[in-house]
Design a protein around this motif. Structure first.
Motif, PDB file in Angstrom:
ATOM      1  N   GLN A  71     -67.291   3.199 -21.742  1.00 12.60           N
ATOM      2  CA  GLN A  71     -66.615   4.019 -22.618  1.00 12.60           C
ATOM      3  C   GLN A  71     -65.734   5.098 -21.641  1.00 12.60           C
ATOM      4  O   GLN A  71     -64.421   5.431 -21.940  1.00 12.60           O
ATOM      5  CB  GLN A  71     -67.833   5.186 -22.648  1.00 12.60           C
ATOM      6  N   SER A  79     -58.199   4.882 -26.318  1.00 11.24           N
ATOM      7  CA  SER A  79     -58.795   4.002 -27.338  1.00 11.24           C
ATOM      8  C   SER A  79     -59.440   5.004 -28.371  1.00 11.24           C
ATOM      9  O   SER A  79     -59.047   4.472 -29.862  1.00 11.24           O
ATOM     10  CB  SER A  79     -59.315   3.054 -26.641  1.00 11.24           C
ATOM     11  N   TYR A  80     -60.209   5.846 -28.391  1.00 12.86           N
ATOM     12  CA  TYR A  80     -60.521   6.667 -29.442  1.00 12.86           C
ATOM     13  C   TYR A  80     -59.120   7.514 -30.300  1.00 12.86           C
ATOM     14  O   TYR A  80     -60.044   8.035 -31.381  1.00 12.86           O
ATOM     15  CB  TYR A  80     -62.144   7.757 -29.132  1.00 12.86           C
ATOM     16  N   GLU A  81     -58.331   7.502 -29.773  1.00  8.82           N
ATOM     17  CA  GLU A  81     -57.290   8.513 -30.391  1.00  8.82           C
ATOM     18  C   GLU A  81     -56.574   7.449 -32.000  1.00  8.82           C
ATOM     19  O   GLU A  81     -55.649   8.401 -32.408  1.00  8.82           O
ATOM     20  CB  GLU A  81     -56.327   8.873 -29.228  1.00  8.82           C
ATOM     21  N   ILE A  88     -59.686   0.226 -32.484  1.00 12.11           N
ATOM     22  CA  ILE A  88     -60.276   0.426 -31.240  1.00 12.11           C
ATOM     23  C   ILE A  88     -61.877  -0.862 -31.261  1.00 12.11           C
ATOM     24  O   ILE A  88     -62.047  -0.318 -29.748  1.00 12.11           O
ATOM     25  CB  ILE A  88     -61.444   1.665 -32.360  1.00 12.11           C
ATOM     26  N   GLN A 138     -71.704   3.989 -33.721  1.00 14.83           N
ATOM     27  CA  GLN A 138     -70.648   3.094 -33.467  1.00 14.83           C
ATOM     28  C   GLN A 138     -69.881   3.607 -33.880  1.00 14.83           C
ATOM     29  O   GLN A 138     -68.621   4.344 -34.529  1.00 14.83           O
ATOM     30  CB  GLN A 138     -71.307   1.900 -33.059  1.00 14.83           C
ATOM     31  N   MET A 141     -67.908   6.893 -33.413  1.00 15.09           N
ATOM     32  CA  MET A 141     -67.113   6.995 -32.803  1.00 15.09           C
ATOM     33  C   MET A 141     -65.955   5.848 -32.810  1.00 15.09           C
ATOM     34  O   MET A 141     -64.722   5.851 -32.684  1.00 15.09           O
ATOM     35  CB  MET A 141     -67.591   5.853 -31.622  1.00 15.09           C
ATOM     36  N   LEU A 142     -66.270   4.722 -33.461  1.00 16.54           N
ATOM     37  CA  LEU A 142     -65.300   3.591 -33.957  1.00 16.54           C
ATOM     38  C   LEU A 142     -64.871   3.976 -35.342  1.00 16.54           C
ATOM     39  O   LEU A 142     -63.614   2.795 -36.057  1.00 16.54           O
ATOM     40  CB  LEU A 142     -65.907   2.230 -33.778  1.00 16.54           C
ATOM     41  N   LYS A 143     -65.011   4.807 -35.147  1.00 15.50           N
ATOM     42  CA  LYS A 143     -64.113   5.817 -36.939  1.00 15.50           C
ATOM     43  C   LYS A 143     -63.943   4.435 -38.396  1.00 15.50           C
ATOM     44  O   LYS A 143     -63.052   4.293 -39.237  1.00 15.50           O
ATOM     45  CB  LYS A 143     -62.378   5.938 -36.363  1.00 15.50           C
TER      46      LYS A 143
END
Length: 203
Positions: A71, A79-81, A88, A138, A141-143
């Protein structure tokens, strides 16, 4: 856990962490003596017990560390942007491959931990795994936004399918010992391209 562990030079901490990943990934929890881990890390067993009061504490620390390393690297790479679920997910797979260069047995340790059956360890291990890998966490976080996907798609089933397939791929490569990071990254790109074609909303 003794806080003095974090005061060690990074090279020494990494040696202990890698030794734990290596021994636990090659044997069951029960059959992984602290003495062997200490020898792998080139420290005394008594010193290892100074840092970690018992094997269970070390094992759970390694579980948290394995997930946090992944993470942290994804955050470092921003990555999360990204707003695209598939990008992602691919970034996470690439990070796992990149981490193998610093922690060769990290991914195999994680995979074995998921299926560890030791009764003394399992309750806390289940709680720890749930904290990090539940679908709800998840998905956030992974949208996972249903607007990105084909109408009527069961997103949880899709995510489970992708997760198990990618972990199965890693398991086979790690078991075979044929680790080629560049080839693995190319394979993951192909897998994501396939899943995007199957699951993404057609424009």
């Amino acid at each position: 856990m003794n806080d003095s562990f974090f005061q060690l030079p990074e090279s020494k901490r990494s040696a202990i962490i890698n030794a734990g990943f290596r021994v636990f990934s090659q044997h069951s929890y029960k059959n992984s003596p602290m003495s062997v881990i200490a020898a792998e890390a080139d420290i005394s067993k008594s010193l290892l017990f100074y840092y970690f009061k018992n094997k269970k504490e070390l094992y759970l620390f390694l579980c948290r560390t394995a997930t946090e390393l992944t993470q942290q690297e994804m955050i470092r790479q921003r990555s999360y942007e990204n707003d695209d679920f598939f990008d992602i997910f691919l970034s996470g797979l690439k990070v796992k491959v990149q981490l193998m260069k610093r922690y060769p047995e990290l991914s195999l340790f994680q995979l074995k931990a998921y299926y560890e059956k030791d009764e003394a360890l399992r309750p806390e291990l289940n709680k720890l795994i749930g904290e990090y890998s539940s679908y709800e966490k998840q998905a956030k976080m992974l949208k996972l936004d249903k607007e990105q996907f084909a109408d009527g798609l069961d997103l949880e089933m899709m995510y489970t399918d992708m997760y198990l397939a990618s972990e199965g791929y890693l398991w086979e490569k790690l078991k075979s010992g044929k680790i080629d990071p560049d080839r693995m990254e190319r394979d993951f790109v192909r897998m994501i391209k396939f899943w995007r074609g199957v699951y993404a909303k057609k424009t």
